[in-house]
Write a protein that holds these residues in place. Structure first.
Motif, PDB file in Angstrom:
ATOM      1  N   THR A  65      24.107 -10.377 -42.941  1.00 59.81           N
ATOM      2  CA  THR A  65      22.925 -10.041 -42.034  1.00 59.81           C
ATOM      3  C   THR A  65      21.758 -10.086 -42.589  1.00 59.81           C
ATOM      4  N   ASP A  66      21.617 -10.322 -44.164  1.00 64.07           N
ATOM      5  CA  ASP A  66      20.191 -10.003 -44.697  1.00 64.07           C
ATOM      6  C   ASP A  66      19.234 -11.032 -44.507  1.00 64.07           C
ATOM      7  N   PRO A  67      18.022 -10.786 -44.459  1.00 66.53           N
ATOM      8  CA  PRO A  67      16.931 -11.765 -44.073  1.00 66.53           C
ATOM      9  C   PRO A  67      16.963 -13.137 -44.836  1.00 66.53           C
ATOM     10  N   ALA A  68      17.182 -13.335 -45.966  1.00 66.78           N
ATOM     11  CA  ALA A  68      17.303 -14.397 -46.938  1.00 66.78           C
ATOM     12  C   ALA A  68      18.390 -14.921 -46.198  1.00 66.78           C
ATOM     13  N   TYR A  69      19.764 -14.567 -46.049  1.00 68.16           N
ATOM     14  CA  TYR A  69      20.766 -15.541 -45.505  1.00 68.16           C
ATOM     15  C   TYR A  69      20.248 -15.865 -44.080  1.00 68.16           C
ATOM     16  N   LEU A  70      19.906 -15.191 -43.276  1.00 63.18           N
ATOM     17  CA  LEU A  70      19.568 -15.551 -41.729  1.00 63.18           C
ATOM     18  C   LEU A  70      18.617 -16.914 -41.798  1.00 63.18           C
ATOM     19  N   ASN A  71      17.603 -16.513 -42.695  1.00 58.47           N
ATOM     20  CA  ASN A  71      16.463 -17.827 -43.016  1.00 58.47           C
ATOM     21  C   ASN A  71      17.586 -19.231 -43.247  1.00 58.47           C
ATOM     22  N   LYS A  72      18.265 -18.937 -44.429  1.00 54.29           N
ATOM     23  CA  LYS A  72      19.049 -20.129 -44.627  1.00 54.29           C
ATOM     24  C   LYS A  72      20.004 -20.758 -43.697  1.00 54.29           C
ATOM     25  N   GLU A  74      19.313 -20.413 -40.391  1.00 55.10           N
ATOM     26  CA  GLU A  74      18.397 -21.031 -39.494  1.00 55.10           C
ATOM     27  C   GLU A  74      18.171 -22.515 -39.786  1.00 55.10           C
ATOM     28  N   THR A  75      18.101 -22.670 -41.027  1.00 53.15           N
ATOM     29  CA  THR A  75      17.755 -24.032 -41.758  1.00 53.15           C
ATOM     30  C   THR A  75      19.122 -24.888 -41.587  1.00 53.15           C
ATOM     31  N   LYS A  78      19.374 -26.022 -37.907  1.00 53.30           N
ATOM     32  CA  LYS A  78      18.396 -27.153 -37.477  1.00 53.30           C
ATOM     33  C   LYS A  78      18.604 -28.431 -37.909  1.00 53.30           C
TER      34      LYS A  78
END
Length: 109
Positions: A65-72, A74-75, A78
């Motif tokens: 749930t860390d932000p870096a993983y959640l950004n990945k 999301e990519t 998409k």
């Protein structure tokens, strides 16, 4: 748990959630030759957790749930539209619905 874990039949996976998903596939008689684990998405540095080439489905086990993983994540969603299985899906047992869905799609193929 991140690192290396082993499935019941000896496959190496990167998390306990991946192992649970893998073992559930095998228990549903989905042969391990029908999917791959821990590879790269096409033309990408991002890794998938499971890929079923016969039905062109990716599965991402989203245990972090860390932000870096959640950004990945999301990519990945998409660009590659994987089925995402979250950690609470393992707690509730809903991940088994995804396993059964994949088995049905493979059987229909």
């Amino acid at each position: 748990a991140f690192g290396t874990v082993t499935s019941k039949d000896g496959h190496t996976l990167r998390s306990n959630y991946e192992r649970l998903f893998f073992d559930a596939l095998i228990q549903e008689n989905v042969d391990a030759s029908r999917f791959s684990t821990d590879g790269y998405y096409p033309n990408s540095v991002l890794r998938y957790d499971f890929f079923f080439p016969e039905i062109n489905i990716y599965v991402e086990i989203a245990g972090m749930t860390d932000p870096a993983y959640l950004n990945k994540l999301e990519t990945m969603i998409k660009k590659f539209d994987p089925i995402v299985v979250f950690s609470n899906d393992f707690i509730s047992g809903r991940y088994l619905d995804t396993v059964k869905l994949i088995k049905e799609k493979l059987n229909d193929n």
